[in-house]
Design an enzyme around this catalytic site. Structure first.
Site, PDB file in Angstrom:
ATOM      1  CG  ASP A 199     -20.257  27.579 -14.693  1.00 26.08           C
ATOM      2  OD1 ASP A 199     -19.577  27.082 -15.624  1.00 26.08           O
ATOM      3  OD2 ASP A 199     -19.939  28.644 -14.131  1.00 26.08           O
TER       4      ASP A 199
ATOM      5  CG  ASP B 138     -18.677  30.094 -24.407  1.00 28.05           C
ATOM      6  OD1 ASP B 138     -19.743  30.717 -24.421  1.00 28.05           O
ATOM      7  OD2 ASP B 138     -17.695  30.441 -25.076  1.00 28.05           O
TER       8      ASP B 138
ATOM      9  CE  LYS C 279     -23.221  31.235 -23.550  1.00 30.31           C
ATOM     10  NZ  LYS C 279     -22.282  32.326 -23.276  1.00 30.31           N
TER      11      LYS C 279
ATOM     12  CG  ASP D 238     -18.358  34.896 -12.863  1.00 35.38           C
ATOM     13  OD1 ASP D 238     -18.386  33.891 -13.599  1.00 35.38           O
ATOM     14  OD2 ASP D 238     -17.372  35.668 -12.814  1.00 35.38           O
TER      15      ASP D 238
HETATM   16  P1  IMP Z   1     -15.245  27.475 -22.286  1.00 36.39           P
HETATM   17  O1  IMP Z   1     -13.904  27.020 -21.832  1.00 36.39           O
HETATM   18  O2  IMP Z   1     -15.139  28.417 -23.441  1.00 36.39           O
HETATM   19  O3  IMP Z   1     -16.184  26.332 -22.584  1.00 36.39           O
HETATM   20  O4  IMP Z   1     -15.853  28.356 -21.140  1.00 36.39           O
HETATM   21  C1  IMP Z   1     -16.321  27.809 -19.958  1.00 36.39           C
HETATM   22  C2  IMP Z   1     -16.316  28.813 -18.851  1.00 36.39           C
HETATM   23  O5  IMP Z   1     -16.528  30.138 -19.345  1.00 36.39           O
HETATM   24  C3  IMP Z   1     -17.449  28.575 -17.872  1.00 36.39           C
HETATM   25  O6  IMP Z   1     -17.064  27.717 -16.833  1.00 36.39           O
HETATM   26  C4  IMP Z   1     -17.764  29.965 -17.391  1.00 36.39           C
HETATM   27  O7  IMP Z   1     -16.944  30.283 -16.288  1.00 36.39           O
HETATM   28  C5  IMP Z   1     -17.392  30.870 -18.526  1.00 36.39           C
HETATM   29  N1  IMP Z   1     -18.564  31.286 -19.311  1.00 36.39           N
HETATM   30  C6  IMP Z   1     -18.830  30.986 -20.603  1.00 36.39           C
HETATM   31  N2  IMP Z   1     -19.980  31.538 -21.003  1.00 36.39           N
HETATM   32  C7  IMP Z   1     -20.473  32.185 -19.936  1.00 36.39           C
HETATM   33  C8  IMP Z   1     -21.689  32.938 -19.706  1.00 36.39           C
HETATM   34  O8  IMP Z   1     -22.563  33.117 -20.588  1.00 36.39           O
HETATM   35  N3  IMP Z   1     -21.839  33.437 -18.462  1.00 36.39           N
HETATM   36  C9  IMP Z   1     -20.926  33.269 -17.456  1.00 36.39           C
HETATM   37  N4  IMP Z   1     -19.800  32.564 -17.635  1.00 36.39           N
HETATM   38  C10 IMP Z   1     -19.574  32.037 -18.856  1.00 36.39           C
END
Ligand code: IMP
Length: 181
Positions: free
Chosen positions: A105, A108, A136, A165
């Site tokens: 989805d 980040d 992002k 969510d």
């Molecule tokens: P990462 O591992 O830091 O890239 O984070 C990925 C996961 O963090 C995504 O699959 C989301 O579940 C959650 N996430 C990161 N940013 C957001 C946001 O702005 N809204 C909702 N969920 C987020």
């Protein structure tokens, strides 16, 4: 403008359903072109990516023969990352010699993708690419986690809706809403 309040935070509509549909179709078209002679296996990251994935796979060219499977990992509580990835629903399907496309989805820090890619490569996937509804770029901490197919880039604010969510809630919103500090 539509707005939503959740757990003391105020969110305002940022992307309409029509804008999201356009972003998703553009990603579907790119994947259809790149995989026209392949049989991709979509690994859909639960829970958030199911909404994006449902629209994405139906937007693919009808001649694409593809399969879908699911994985569930967790690294987030509320609006903060814990930095630790847990496999809550492990992969059910053989990925050996498959062209895998991870469906997220939002990317980040990239931790989830970084770890999932290593996991899938370790299981013998012949290729692993990544598609995400939102990315992002300012927050990316892992170079290998840069998505191959991106619906749209977003600045650092927390977003909800369309599968995204806040503590498990608000995935059902048909638009994407951005938090207002
Ligand atoms: P990462 O591992 O830091 O890239 O984070 C990925 C996961 O963090 C995504 O699959 C989301 O579940 C959650 N996430 C990161 N940013 C957001 C946001 O702005 N809204 C909702 N969920 C987020």
């Amino acid at each position: 403008m539509r707005s939503i309040d959740e757990q003391g935070y105020h969110f305002e509509e940022w992307l309409t359903p029509a804008q999201i549909a356009k972003d998703v179709q553009q990603v579907a078209d790119q994947i259809s072109a790149d995989y026209k002679d392949k049989e991709p296996l979509f690994v859909i990251v639960l829970n958030g990516a199911f909404v994006f994935a449902a629209d994405l796979i139906r937007g693919l060219d009808k001649d694409i023969r593809c399969e879908e499977t699911f994985i569930r990992v967790s690294s987030y509580y509320g609006m903060q990352t814990t930095g630790q990835l847990q496999f809550i629903v492990p992969l059910q399907q053989v990925v050996e010699n498959r062209d895998v496309i991870i469906v997220e989805d939002i990317v980040d820090t990239g931790l989830t993708i970084h770890q999932l890619k290593a996991h899938l490569r370790g299981l013998g996937a012949s290729s692993v690419r990544v598609t995400t509804m939102l990315f992002k770029p300012n927050k990316l901490e892992y170079d290998d986690a840069k998505p191959d197919y991106i619906g749209r880039e977003v600045t650092d604010e927390f977003v909800i809706g369309c599968g995204l969510d806040f503590d498990g809630f608000r995935r059902n919103l048909d638009a994407i809403y951005k938090v207002k500090e």
